[in-house]
Design a protein around this motif. Structure first.
Motif, PDB file in Angstrom:
ATOM      1  N   GLY A 149      44.696   2.258   5.483  1.00  0.00           N
ATOM      2  CA  GLY A 149      44.483   1.669   6.764  1.00  0.00           C
ATOM      3  C   GLY A 149      43.233   2.043   7.472  1.00  0.00           C
ATOM      4  O   GLY A 149      42.567   1.298   8.230  1.00  0.00           O
ATOM      5  N   ALA A 191      46.019   6.593  14.410  1.00  0.00           N
ATOM      6  CA  ALA A 191      46.895   5.753  13.576  1.00  0.00           C
ATOM      7  C   ALA A 191      48.360   5.964  13.614  1.00  0.00           C
ATOM      8  O   ALA A 191      48.634   7.221  13.731  1.00  0.00           O
ATOM      9  N   THR A 201      43.265  -2.648  14.225  1.00  0.00           N
ATOM     10  CA  THR A 201      43.731  -3.142  13.175  1.00  0.00           C
ATOM     11  C   THR A 201      45.289  -2.983  12.947  1.00  0.00           C
ATOM     12  O   THR A 201      45.340  -1.744  12.865  1.00  0.00           O
ATOM     13  N   GLN A 248      45.185  -7.165   6.342  1.00  0.00           N
ATOM     14  CA  GLN A 248      44.905  -6.599   7.691  1.00  0.00           C
ATOM     15  C   GLN A 248      44.429  -7.637   8.817  1.00  0.00           C
ATOM     16  O   GLN A 248      43.949  -8.727   8.620  1.00  0.00           O
ATOM     17  N   TYR A 276      51.921   5.053  11.586  1.00  0.00           N
ATOM     18  CA  TYR A 276      52.126   4.332  10.483  1.00  0.00           C
ATOM     19  C   TYR A 276      53.682   4.740  10.288  1.00  0.00           C
ATOM     20  O   TYR A 276      54.087   5.738  10.620  1.00  0.00           O
ATOM     21  N   TYR A 330      47.306  -2.791   9.407  1.00  0.00           N
ATOM     22  CA  TYR A 330      47.138  -2.768   7.966  1.00  0.00           C
ATOM     23  C   TYR A 330      48.450  -2.857   7.453  1.00  0.00           C
ATOM     24  O   TYR A 330      49.588  -2.140   7.945  1.00  0.00           O
ATOM     25  N   HIS A 343      39.899  -0.311   8.592  1.00  0.00           N
ATOM     26  CA  HIS A 343      39.743  -0.173   9.884  1.00  0.00           C
ATOM     27  C   HIS A 343      38.228   0.196  10.105  1.00  0.00           C
ATOM     28  O   HIS A 343      37.360  -0.690  10.640  1.00  0.00           O
ATOM     29  N   ALA A 398      50.303   0.353   9.338  1.00  0.00           N
ATOM     30  CA  ALA A 398      49.576   1.356   9.769  1.00  0.00           C
ATOM     31  C   ALA A 398      48.873   0.297  10.957  1.00  0.00           C
ATOM     32  O   ALA A 398      48.155  -0.484  10.626  1.00  0.00           O
TER      33      ALA A 398
END
Lengths: 170, 257
Positions: B123, B223, B199, B187, B225, B201, B127, B234
């Protein structure tokens, strides 16, 4: 016999999950707790005395896991995992009492861990005061006083008499 | 003559609520409650609490038990998937290192979790690659959002949604199809009015296990996730942890129903 062992434990999993969900809130974390409890119960199976109820024994193990996890978490300086709130949405909020239930769930999460545990062991899981004392490893009098303080605080939170930010220091 | 009601303690009231009071004492409590509206109201509230707790959590009893909790699976050494508060904390603030193994302080901390271990770094890589794109940040832009989600859902073989993050100040820019281990991934990109990008993911979660949220931070990127049902998520951005936490909650809820 291992299959016996597995079956006996399996019977208790639903209620272990219910208690864990109510205790920690998030589904993933709650199931982790149950997982750790089962793992430990299997590895310490020789310590279980068949003349005693399995259920309180399992809950005792889970409680100890919970306490040690919380302690570790408290020692770490960095981030807390998020709660995914999954435990608090078991009942669709469209139901008439849904809003009230959400409030109850929120207020429950505001309680100190030890009060919440007592409330749930007795009020949700139906353990006797003595059993709860055994599970938590505290005297019966501590159970009754935590129960009284926990329920009263929950009532005041629900009644809006006490804001969640005003957490009393124990 | 009317007897003065017997003095009743708090402990009596709770034992009354829990139905564990001896019959003789119960009568005394009932008399006390009849004469003491405040305590009667408290007892009623405590009873409601008990009923409410059952209403909230009894449904868990009817849920299918996740396969990983079967004693045979536990004994078979299948490690747990989720993290506990503390474990999440252990997932790590790493200085400087690249991706790959670098995201975790200790590989041993998360054994046998290829999906999860890869999730954050995939992810984050995606990004970094696409958020710097000025002209082609996405394959399909937000003006064709319906087409975008239909297309991605079809390619992923799962229902994909583009969460509405406008409540957090992020507008959808669009999305793209990616791949991970020969499997489709995708994404979505979001942007604030100031051009700040975030973003999301998503890839397939092969065995439908679930985890709590985990957090990693590196070089200003945060991040979050997690695994949830059939998908793995994520969300990555250069926003602080608190804001990201709220964004992650919103996304979680979008995929909950």
């Amino acid at each position: 016999m291992t299959s016996d062992r597995a079956r006996l434990i399996e019977e208790q999993i639903p209620s272990l999950r219910r208690y864990a969900r109510a205790l920690v809130g998030a589904r993933g974390e709650a199931d982790d707790l149950v997982h750790d409890c089962i793992e430990r119960a299997l590895s310490r199976w020789h310590l279980w005395r068949p003349d005693r109820d399995l259920r309180p024994w399992l809950f005792t193990i889970m409680h100890n896991q919970f306490v040690s996890q919380r302690r570790k978490a408290a020692r770490r300086p960095v981030p807390l995992a998020l709660q995914d709130d999954a435990g608090y949405t078991a009942t669709p909020p469209t139901q008439g009492s849904g809003l009230l239930l959400q409030e109850l769930a929120g207020a429950l999460a505001e309680l100190a861990d030890d009060q919440r545990a007592v409330l749930l062991l007795i009020g949700l899981e139906g353990f006797s005061y003595d059993e709860a004392a055994g599970i938590l490893g505290v005297p019966r009098g501590t159970v009754t006083s935590r129960l009284a303080r926990g329920r009263e605080r929950l009532r005041r939170l629900m009644a809006g008499e006490e804001g969640p930010v005003l957490r009393r220091v124990k | 003559m009317t007897a003065e009601p017997e003095r009743i303690t708090d402990e009596d009231l709770h034992a009354f609520v829990d139905g564990v009071l001896p019959a003789a004492r119960r009568a005394a409590v009932e008399a006390w409650l009849a004469a003491t509206p405040d305590d009667a109201a408290r007892v009623a509230a405590y009873r409601q609490q008990k009923e409410g707790l059952s209403a909230l959590f009894d449904p868990v009893l009817g849920e299918p038990v996740p396969a990983r909790l079967a004693p045979d699976a536990v004994r078979g050494g299948r490690r747990r998937v989720g993290v506990w508060l503390g474990r999440a904390a252990a997932a790590v603030l790493l200085a400087g290192a690249g991706f790959g193994g670098g995201w975790f302080a200790s590989e041993a901390e998360f054994p046998r979790l290829p999906t999860l271990r890869a999730l954050a770094s995939e992810g984050v890589s995606a990004h970094r690659v696409y958020t710097v794109e000025v002209r082609h940040p996405v394959e399909v832009d937000a003006s064709r959002q319906q087409h975008l989600v239909t297309w991605l859902s079809k390619r992923m073989g799962r229902e994909i949604r583009a969460p509405d993050l406008s409540g957090h100040g992020f507008k959808l820019v669009g999305g793209r199809l990616l791949h991970a281990d020969n499997q489709p991934a995708c994404q979505f990109m979001y942007e604030t009015d100031d051009g700040e990008r975030l973003t999301l993911y998503i890839r397939v979660n092969p065995d439908s296990r679930e985890t709590a949220f985990r957090i990693v931070e590196q070089d200003g990127l945060t991040a979050h996730y997690w695994l949830h049902g059939a998908l793995a998520f994520a969300v990555i951005g250069e926003i602080g942890r608190d804001r990201m936490e709220r964004v992650a909650h919103t996304i979680y809820r979008v995929f909950e129903s």
